[in-house]
Design an enzyme around this catalytic site. Sequence first.
Site, PDB file in Angstrom:
ATOM      1  N   HIS A   1       0.873  -1.178   0.000  1.00 15.06           N
ATOM      2  CA  HIS A   1       0.000   0.000   0.000  1.00 15.06           C
ATOM      3  C   HIS A   1       0.910   1.228   0.000  1.00 15.06           C
ATOM      4  CE1 HIS A   1      -2.829   2.920   1.769  1.00 15.06           C
ATOM      5  NE2 HIS A   1      -3.812   2.094   1.502  1.00 15.06           N
TER       6      HIS A   1
ATOM      7  N   ASP B   1       3.169  -4.792   8.166  1.00  9.04           N
ATOM      8  CA  ASP B   1       1.926  -4.033   8.049  1.00  9.04           C
ATOM      9  C   ASP B   1       0.764  -5.026   8.107  1.00  9.04           C
ATOM     10  OD1 ASP B   1      -0.325  -2.692   7.258  1.00  9.04           O
ATOM     11  OD2 ASP B   1       0.474  -2.000   5.334  1.00  9.04           O
TER      12      ASP B   1
ATOM     13  N   GLN C   1      -4.329  -5.567   6.848  1.00  5.32           N
ATOM     14  CA  GLN C   1      -5.269  -6.501   6.208  1.00  5.32           C
ATOM     15  C   GLN C   1      -5.061  -7.911   6.745  1.00  5.32           C
ATOM     16  OE1 GLN C   1      -7.658  -5.432   4.316  1.00  5.32           O
ATOM     17  NE2 GLN C   1      -6.934  -3.383   3.813  1.00  5.32           N
TER      18      GLN C   1
ATOM     19  N   LYS D   1     -10.409  -0.889  10.101  1.00 11.58           N
ATOM     20  CA  LYS D   1     -10.504  -2.053   9.220  1.00 11.58           C
ATOM     21  C   LYS D   1     -10.771  -3.334  10.013  1.00 11.58           C
ATOM     22  CE  LYS D   1      -7.277  -0.081   5.838  1.00 11.58           C
ATOM     23  NZ  LYS D   1      -8.184   0.399   4.794  1.00 11.58           N
TER      24      LYS D   1
ATOM     25  N   CYS E   1      -4.899   2.496  -3.655  1.00  6.62           N
ATOM     26  CA  CYS E   1      -3.701   3.079  -3.027  1.00  6.62           C
ATOM     27  C   CYS E   1      -2.530   2.102  -3.123  1.00  6.62           C
ATOM     28  CB  CYS E   1      -3.953   3.461  -1.571  1.00  6.62           C
ATOM     29  SG  CYS E   1      -5.139   4.779  -1.414  1.00  6.62           S
TER      30      CYS E   1
END
Lengths: 150, 425
Positions: free
Chosen positions: B142, B219, B222, B245, B383
């Site tokens: 991202h 990261d 997700q 999220k 993104c």
Amino acid sequence: MSELTDLYQELILDHNRSPRNRGRLENPDGLAQGYNPLCGDQISVSVKLDGDRIESIKFEGSGCAISTASASLMTQSLKGKTLEEAGELFNRFHKLLTEEGNAEELGQGMGKLKVFSGVCQYPARVKCATLAWHTVKAALNNKEGNITTE
Amino acid sequence: MQSKAEQVNDGQATRPIEAASFDVERIRKDFPILSRTVNGKPLVYLDNAATTQKPSVVTASICHLHESTNANIHRGVHRLSIETTQAYEKARLRVARFIGAASETEIIFVRGATEAINLVAQSFGRPNLIEGDEIIVSNLEHHANIVPWQILCEQTGARLRVVPVDDDGNFLLDEYQHLLTQKTKIVAILQGSNALGTVVPVHAVTRMAHEYGAKVLIDGAQAVQHHEVDVRSIDCDFYVFSGHKMYAPSGIGILYAKEELLDAMPPYQGGGEMIKSVTFEQTIYNDLPHKFEAGTPNIEGAIGLGAAIEYLENVGLSNIAAYEDKLLDYATTRLAEIPEVRLIGTAKEKVSVVSFVVEGIHPHDIGTVLDQEGVAIRTGHHCAQPIMQRFGVPATARASMSFYNTHDEIDRLIDAIHTAIGVFA
């Protein structure tokens, strides 16, 4: 609730399938790139002038149906217009897309461009319809430049 | 999924619902927004990778704060301030246990994953990197895990290296191995791809980086909402994710970092709360985690995040993973049946994200037609422009699924795609 066919009118679908005036002019008097970062639409508009009259105009690039059809119909309506007439048409086109009101009234004298009156029901798509117009404006003003809708 | 915020049972093991009894209709009742209509049709919300909907318990936790205990934290000696501080710190403890941190002092509340990455780039990266050092990211990242490192490169003269993916969107571990050298100082890799769904083998990524002495940031924006995450098992140095999220409010996120790293890092921002004492001659910074939380923080966000985690633990992360896998399989199969559809991203292991393009129709037009049918998906570059470029598309349509989605909703998605194909045929 608005119907899909208000947005995707037959004329728009037709110009999306077979865009008119596609390509790039040799030795243009004005050339600009337009970019819509939101959806990745890219367009390049080249213009040839005869005095202050738009003699020919072409576009190339990739985009959604609304931006492709808008570019295609724009080239048709700007051909032969003076720079002042072109500016006036752009303002009216912008009004048609962004102002609530009687589409018939707002679209008067705009010919085929009236088919975009449905876009005002879809605020997320207004930039798609205006990308080509912003780009031609840049092409005429700066003669050379890059613009983005953001 | 009962339980009010004040009943948070302080991390006692919660009993997950048995997989066999995973009752999606019951789950859906916890999310009031799912019963609304869009364009006269029942909403089908498939934009969960952008943001998830919020269960009533999260909303209730914030209402409870505002209506019963509201005060600033870590300041007052009065009852309200004490109660709100306790609720805020309880949320931190819940986050620490949720991701398996050794201590809640390793949990920093930030605005989101983006801010967490910027914090690490500036507070860890800037003092430690010099010209010629290298930072490794992947082609999947991202923009939030690309741009902060590019800024750091400009500031230090370090260089960005990129791990490629194969044609299915799989992270290429062999190529990654080739990029690792003594010059590698930071490896910043996502665990789940928002654009394609690819799951990266972060345990191996971390182990390999550590052999070269590099620090690893994962990261997890997700990942944490889809399956269990244990930062100590991964052994990463930094782990970041966003609240919104994972069923919590927006504007709250987490930076996890190993304590010895946080201790050595200078503050990211100065202000109140992050200090022990201030004079014009000298300021002494506060202890962890407060050193990194300047100013009054997002109190309702943190409390809402705590409530969201409690909710997820009650549903059970393993139940969520199993159910979302089924949805992913079903959506992938149904999409593949449409001749005009090309799936972008078919990695071996994926979170419940399907990205696709439809021949002859721009993703934006698909998005508008689907919206007309009440189906909310994301269209665009997500993104993550570099991975779009890798697959030679300016944009994709993306359906991202949550455990509150149903097989019927996937059918609605498929029907709506057929409608779009009909319009543009």
